[in-house]
Motif scaffolding. Structure first.
Motif, PDB file in Angstrom:
ATOM      1  N   VAL A   1      43.644  -3.641  -4.069  1.00 40.39           N
ATOM      2  CA  VAL A   1      43.402  -4.648  -3.197  1.00 40.39           C
ATOM      3  C   VAL A   1      44.460  -4.810  -2.267  1.00 40.39           C
ATOM      4  CG1 VAL A   1      42.904  -7.292  -2.530  1.00 40.39           C
ATOM      5  CG2 VAL A   1      41.413  -5.354  -4.177  1.00 40.39           C
ATOM      6  N   GLY A   2      45.401  -5.325  -2.877  1.00 36.17           N
ATOM      7  CA  GLY A   2      47.050  -5.353  -1.900  1.00 36.17           C
ATOM      8  C   GLY A   2      47.018  -4.529  -0.636  1.00 36.17           C
ATOM      9  N   TYR A   3      46.917  -2.808  -1.473  1.00 36.59           N
ATOM     10  CA  TYR A   3      47.924  -1.784  -0.727  1.00 36.59           C
ATOM     11  C   TYR A   3      46.450  -2.297   1.000  1.00 36.59           C
ATOM     12  CZ  TYR A   3      47.344   3.064   0.433  1.00 36.59           C
ATOM     13  OH  TYR A   3      47.981   4.384   1.100  1.00 36.59           O
ATOM     14  N   GLN A   4      45.244  -2.132   0.879  1.00 43.49           N
ATOM     15  CA  GLN A   4      43.950  -2.105   1.421  1.00 43.49           C
ATOM     16  C   GLN A   4      44.893  -3.152   2.497  1.00 43.49           C
ATOM     17  OE1 GLN A   4      42.390  -0.045   2.649  1.00 43.49           O
ATOM     18  NE2 GLN A   4      42.497   1.316   0.681  1.00 43.49           N
ATOM     19  N   LEU A   5      45.850  -4.426   2.104  1.00 45.32           N
ATOM     20  CA  LEU A   5      45.655  -5.609   2.927  1.00 45.32           C
ATOM     21  C   LEU A   5      46.883  -5.484   3.662  1.00 45.32           C
ATOM     22  CD1 LEU A   5      45.387  -8.835   0.303  1.00 45.32           C
ATOM     23  CD2 LEU A   5      43.894  -8.682   2.323  1.00 45.32           C
TER      24      LEU A   5
ATOM     25  N   VAL B   1      38.010  -2.087  -0.202  1.00 40.54           N
ATOM     26  CA  VAL B   1      38.450  -1.821   1.829  1.00 40.54           C
ATOM     27  C   VAL B   1      37.696  -2.962   1.961  1.00 40.54           C
ATOM     28  CG1 VAL B   1      37.533  -0.870   3.267  1.00 40.54           C
ATOM     29  CG2 VAL B   1      39.157   1.013   1.582  1.00 40.54           C
ATOM     30  N   GLU B   2      36.591  -3.299   1.406  1.00 42.37           N
ATOM     31  CA  GLU B   2      35.872  -4.252   1.502  1.00 42.37           C
ATOM     32  C   GLU B   2      36.643  -5.429   1.589  1.00 42.37           C
ATOM     33  OE1 GLU B   2      32.387  -6.530   3.359  1.00 42.37           O
ATOM     34  OE2 GLU B   2      33.188  -4.821   3.628  1.00 42.37           O
ATOM     35  N   VAL B   3      36.315  -5.560   0.969  1.00 37.44           N
ATOM     36  CA  VAL B   3      37.875  -6.876   0.382  1.00 37.44           C
ATOM     37  C   VAL B   3      38.647  -7.572   1.314  1.00 37.44           C
ATOM     38  CG1 VAL B   3      39.241  -8.346  -0.578  1.00 37.44           C
ATOM     39  CG2 VAL B   3      37.438  -7.201  -2.508  1.00 37.44           C
ATOM     40  N   ALA B   4      39.328  -6.732   2.005  1.00 37.80           N
ATOM     41  CA  ALA B   4      40.011  -6.634   3.174  1.00 37.80           C
ATOM     42  C   ALA B   4      39.519  -6.405   4.162  1.00 37.80           C
ATOM     43  CB  ALA B   4      41.087  -4.849   2.808  1.00 37.80           C
ATOM     44  N   LEU B   5      38.266  -5.757   4.318  1.00 37.38           N
ATOM     45  CA  LEU B   5      37.961  -5.964   5.669  1.00 37.38           C
ATOM     46  C   LEU B   5      37.093  -7.117   5.677  1.00 37.38           C
ATOM     47  CD1 LEU B   5      35.798  -2.804   6.334  1.00 37.38           C
ATOM     48  CD2 LEU B   5      37.726  -3.473   7.413  1.00 37.38           C
TER      49      LEU B   5
END
Length: 470
Positions: free
Chosen positions: A182-186, A335-339
């Motif tokens: 999640v941190g990566y996608q953020l 990815v959805e968390v970051a979006l």
């Protein structure tokens, strides 16, 4: 950085170094009175606090949640701050050797050590001089603002992009890897990270974002760790933290999170994570915050779905079904968390512009006084909690938060651990259905090793639920 008279010697079986260190960044001079107080080990001095927080920084990356472990490993450790003609120097005696490489202190650890001195000195001076009106909600928020400003955390020339990540220090490897994903996608989307600065779900998002920032060639990235003296000894800063702030207590630490963050992501955790959830939801349930956007996402890998289902049931039982309007549960989809967080932060940006509120500090959020008052984790204070239906929801949330805070203290804070050893478990009482739900959740935390880092002795509860025994 200058190191002199460097020598290694074993202390309780652990390698140590004695050195003189020139501070790096953020601290140029101190007054004679401030230097004297940092050396004063009496009840009115600051040396005991300095030694505890400094040793936590010097053992950055150590995995332990027993606040006494560090001093058992390094009983001879000491730190002194000395004045000299061109500023100050830091003298370390029998410091952990892991903080040094080739006879020189690691630069990042030097910076965090300076942050400890800076915050201890500033808070002590301001409180004694009456700079903070701690009997007034506005005064407490002013104190939080001033501590953060003095730490240079508040940056006016940045668009909203700071995501606060909460979660447990004792989590599974799969949960850790997920938090890193999640941190990566953020990070790929330009978000900076703020956490409680320790291991587990506090380290994972920072590590993932760090890799993503490198790929995107982002510079001046921020990995902010916010701690407090009672817990830093059990949750040493992880190695990625590049901005550290030591708040005076847990309540001001929590307020700092929600004032500087533009959105919050909650990963699986234990009682500390439950405390953070109840703190934020209690605030968002206050009528004055009804229209204020604050993105809040609960997330974890697929196998954590049951964890969040239990959290959701507990919140709905205690605070009503409408509490779920304030958060979204997303499982197994980094990815959805970051979006979703990017979309939420954009709503925050638009709202702050429309209301002419600052991007760097959420002045518009109303935090009731009961969420700001320090809660002493004593047996008497815990017995006085009212965990019963029929109260305004934000008031019930405040007392539920205090109950979890007491368990955190009994688990990992030195004063709380000593209180339990002296007087036995805290006794928590309330309505039967609330106690039953609390009992089920706490037992699940114990079964899943969320109370303490696995590997030591079996977890011995520091609490007893009165209604659960009936």
């Amino acid at each position: 950085m200058n190191q002199l008279n460097i020598a290694t010697a074993p202390a309780a079986g652990y390698a140590t170094v004695s050195a003189q260190v020139s501070p790096t960044g953020g601290l140029d001079v101190l007054s004679r009175n401030e230097v004297a107080r940092l050396s004063d080990a009496s009840g009115t001095g600051l040396h005991v606090l300095l030694r505890r927080c400094a040793l936590a920084v010097l053992t950055s990356g150590t995995i332990s949640d027993d606040p006494r472990t560090m001093f058992e490993r390094y009983p001879a450790f000491d730190i002194q701050v000395r004045q000299q003609d061109r500023g100050i120097r830091i003298e370390l005696q029998h410091a952990p050797a892991q903080a040094f490489v080739d006879g020189k202190i690691i630069r990042g650890i030097n910076e965090l050590l300076v942050a400890v001195i800076r915050d201890i000195v500033y808070v002590a001076a301001q409180i004694e001089q009456g700079g903070f009106d701690l009997a007034d909600p506005v005064g407490i928020t002013h104190a939080v603002f001033e501590i953060l400003r003095n730490a240079r955390v508040l940056q006016a020339q940045k668009d909203p992009n700071l995501v606060v990540c909460w979660g447990g220090h004792s989590i599974s490897r799969e949960e850790y890897e997920y938090s890193k994903a999640v941190g990566y996608q953020l990070g790929l989307r330009g978000m900076d990270i703020c956490t409680g600065c320790g291991p587990g779900a506090m380290k994972g998002p920072m590590k993932g974002a760090n890799i993503a920032h490198a790929k995107q060639r982002h510079t001046r990235n921020r990995y902010i760790g916010i701690s407090e003296p009672g817990i830093i000894a059990a949750e040493s800063p992880n190695p990625i933290v590049n901005e550290l702030v030591i708040m005076p207590d847990i309540e001001k630490r929590l307020e700092a999170f929600v004032r500087v963050g533009h959105g919050i992501i909650v990963f699986p955790g234990g009682v500390g994570t439950a405390e953070e959830i109840l703190y934020l939801l209690g605030i968002l349930l206050h009528p004055d915050n009804r229209s204020l956007p604050f993105p809040l996402i609960f997330t974890g890998p697929a196998h954590s779905a049951g964890y969040f289902e239990q959290i959701d049931r507990f919140l709905r039982l205690t605070l009503g079904d409408s509490v779920a309007e304030h958060y979204r549960i997303i499982v197994g989809q980094p990815v959805e968390v970051a979006l979703e967080m990017v979309r939420g932060v954009e709503r925050v940006r638009a709202y702050r512009r429309a209301t002419e509120d600052a991007f760097f500090f959420n002045w518009g959020l109303r935090i009731p006084f009961e969420f700001q008052q320090p809660f002493p984790a004593t047996h008497e204070a815990v017995a006085g909690l009212s965990l019963r239906h029929g109260r305004p929801r934000h008031e019930l949330a405040a007392d539920l938060r205090r109950a979890f805070s007491a368990i955190v203290a009994g688990n990992v804070k030195e004063a709380g651990v000593k209180a339990i050893e002296a007087h036995g478990p805290f006794v928590i009482d309330g309505d039967a259905d609330i106690m039953a739900a609390l009992d089920a959740m706490l037992k699940a935390f114990v079964a899943d090793d969320r109370m303490k880092i696995p590997g030591g002795t079996a977890y011995e509860p520091c609490y007893r639920l009165a209604q659960a025994e009936i």
